[in-house]
Scaffold this active site. Structure first.
Site, mmCIF file in Angstrom:
data_model
loop_
_atom_site.group_PDB
_atom_site.id
_atom_site.type_symbol
_atom_site.label_atom_id
_atom_site.label_comp_id
_atom_site.label_asym_id
_atom_site.label_seq_id
_atom_site.Cartn_x
_atom_site.Cartn_y
_atom_site.Cartn_z
ATOM 1 N N VAL A 65 55.876 29.097 -4.095
ATOM 2 C CA VAL A 65 55.812 30.315 -4.795
ATOM 3 C C VAL A 65 57.203 31.086 -4.604
ATOM 4 O O VAL A 65 57.363 32.143 -5.050
ATOM 5 C CB VAL A 65 54.710 31.062 -4.333
ATOM 6 N N TYR A 66 57.909 30.705 -3.696
ATOM 7 C CA TYR A 66 59.224 31.103 -3.186
ATOM 8 C C TYR A 66 60.027 31.233 -4.425
ATOM 9 O O TYR A 66 60.721 30.050 -4.862
ATOM 10 C CB TYR A 66 60.255 30.607 -2.345
ATOM 11 N N GLY A 67 60.561 32.238 -5.257
ATOM 12 C CA GLY A 67 60.975 32.358 -6.345
ATOM 13 C C GLY A 67 60.347 31.521 -7.522
ATOM 14 O O GLY A 67 61.089 31.190 -8.414
ATOM 15 N N ILE A 68 59.045 31.530 -7.565
ATOM 16 C CA ILE A 68 58.398 30.518 -8.317
ATOM 17 C C ILE A 68 59.096 29.428 -8.775
ATOM 18 O O ILE A 68 59.421 29.148 -9.748
ATOM 19 C CB ILE A 68 58.201 31.563 -9.878
#
Length: 325
Positions: free
Chosen positions: A60-63
Site C-alpha cells: 500500500v505504500y505509494g500504492i
C-alpha cells in the site's frame, strides 16, 4: 553493522531495518513528503554500504511505488541472497470488491503483484498489515502457510493488533500444524509504550521478534518540540498519533535531549538505544536524508545505564490505543 537472529528463526538481520514508506510517488498516496525514485535510491544504496540488509515496505505504500523503487534498487545494488525484504498485505489497493483485506483471494493476488514490483521470486517476510475483522483468521493463516510451503514467502509476521488477536492466530496455526508468526511489528517508542502492557511481553515469551515502526515518533524524539520540518507540517497521520498528548510528550522529549547530551550522542541514537535495551530486535527507521543513517549506526555504540532508562521513562502516562483497527 551488527546482525542478530530474527526471533526464533535462523534468519540473520541487521539491527537496523530501513523503512521504505518514505519512498514513492506523492501523487499516488496520502503522504506529500515522500521521496522520488532518484532520492530514494541514494538512501537505499547508502544503507547497503553501511551493512543494512533488512528492508521494510508494503504494497500500500505509494500504492505499489515503494515496492517498485526498492525492487529496482536492490536488483542493481545488492546480492539477493544477502538481503531480507519484508512487505505487507491487507491495505486497500483498489476500489471495488476484494481490493483489500486478508481473504485467500486478496492475499494470493497481492503477493503475486508484490513479487512483480519487487522483481524477486520470494518475499523473505510477509506481514499482515492489520487484522481483518471480515475474514476468519483460519482462512488467513491457511493461505499464509500455503505461501510458505510454496516458497514464495519464507517467514510471516503481523502488525499492530491486540494481543488476544495475535495469540488467537498463533493458536490456530499451531493447532493445524501451520506456519506461525515469527515477527510482530508494533507501534512502539518512548512516546507510545502501550505495547509494553501485553504484546511485548507475550512476544518475548514466545520468542517472536519485535520489529517496531515509528521508533522516533515521526521525528518528534529527534528535535525540540517547537521546531518544524516538512513532514512535521504535513504528516496528518503523525499528528493524529501524537498531538493529543503534547503536554506530557514535551517532558519526555526534553529528557531525551538531556540524556543525549550526557552521552555526547544525538537524540535519535538515544531513542534507538532505548529500544534495543527493551528487547527490540530491529527498529524500523524511515528517513528522508542519507546523513541520518550514519546517526543510527552510531547508536550501536551506546549503552544506557539503569538510571538513564529510569529517567527516560519517568514522565510517561497511559495513552489511548493507536494503530490497531
Amino acid at each position: 553493522m551488527e546482525y542478530v537472529k530474527l526471533g526464533n528463526t535462523g534468519l540473520d538481520v541487521s539491527k537496523i531495518c530501513l523503512g521504505c514508506m518514505s519512498f514513492g510517488d506523492p501523487k499516488k498516496w496520502i503522504h506529500s513528503w515522500v521521496l522520488d525514485e532518484a532520492a530514494s535510491r541514494k538512501i537505499i544504496k547508502k544503507a547497503l554500504d553501511l551493512g543494512i540488509n533488512f528492508f521494510d515496505t508494503a504494497n500500500v505504500y505509494g500504492i505499489g511505488s515503494s515496492e517498485e523503487i526498492l525492487g529496482k534498487a536492490l536488483k542493481d545494488y545488492a546480492v539477493r541472497e544477502e538481503i531480507v525484504i519484508a512487505t505487507k498485505v491487507s491495505g486497500k489497493m483498489h476500489d471495488g470488491p476484494n481490493g483489500s483485506g486478508l481473504s485467500r483471494k486478496s492475499i494470493l493476488h497481492e503477493v503475486e503483484q508484490s513479487l512483480q514490483r519487487l522483481q524477486t521470486d520470494y518475499i523473505d517476510l510477509l506481514y499482515i498489515h492489520r487484522w481483518d475483522y471480515q475474514t476468519p483468521i483460519e482462512e488467513t493463516m491457511r493461505v499464509l502457510n500455503d505461501l510458505v510451503r510454496s516458497g514464495k514467502v519464507h517467514y510471516i509476521g503481523a502488525s499492530s493488533m491486540y494481543a488476544w488477536q495475535f495469540q488467537k492466530a498463533q493458536y490456530v496455526a499451531e493447532k493445524n500444524g501451520w506456519t506461525k508468526f515469527s515477527v510482530m511489528q508494533g507501534h512502539y517508542n518512548l512516546l507510545y509504550r502501550e505495547e509494553e502492557r501485553e504484546m511485548n511481553p507475550l512476544c518475548l515469551d514466545m520468542g517472536v521478534a519485535l520489529v517496531p515502526y515509528s521508533p522516533l515518533a515521526a521525528g518528534r524524539l529527534t528535535r525540540d518540540w517547537d521546531s518544524e520540518s516538512k513532514r512535521a507540517q504535513e504528516d496528518q497521520v503523525a499528528k493524529q498519533k501524537y498531538d493529543t498528548t503534547e503536554a506530557q510528550d514535551k517532558l519526555i522529549v526534553q529528557r531525551v535531549a538531556e540524556i543525549a547530551e550526557k552521552h555526547h550522542a544525538t537524540r535519535s541514537q538515544i531513542a534507538v538505544a532505548w529500544l534495543w535495551q527493551k528487547g527490540v530486535t530491529a527498529p524500523i527507521v524511515g528517513i528522508t536524508k542519507e546523513k541520518y543513517l550514519d546517526d543510527f549506526i552510531g547508536a550501536l555504540d551506546i549503552t544506557l545505564s539503569k538510571e538513564d532508562m529510569t529517567l527516560l521513562e519517568e514522565f510517561y502516562l497511559p495513552h489511548s490505543i493507536i494503530g490497531h483497527q
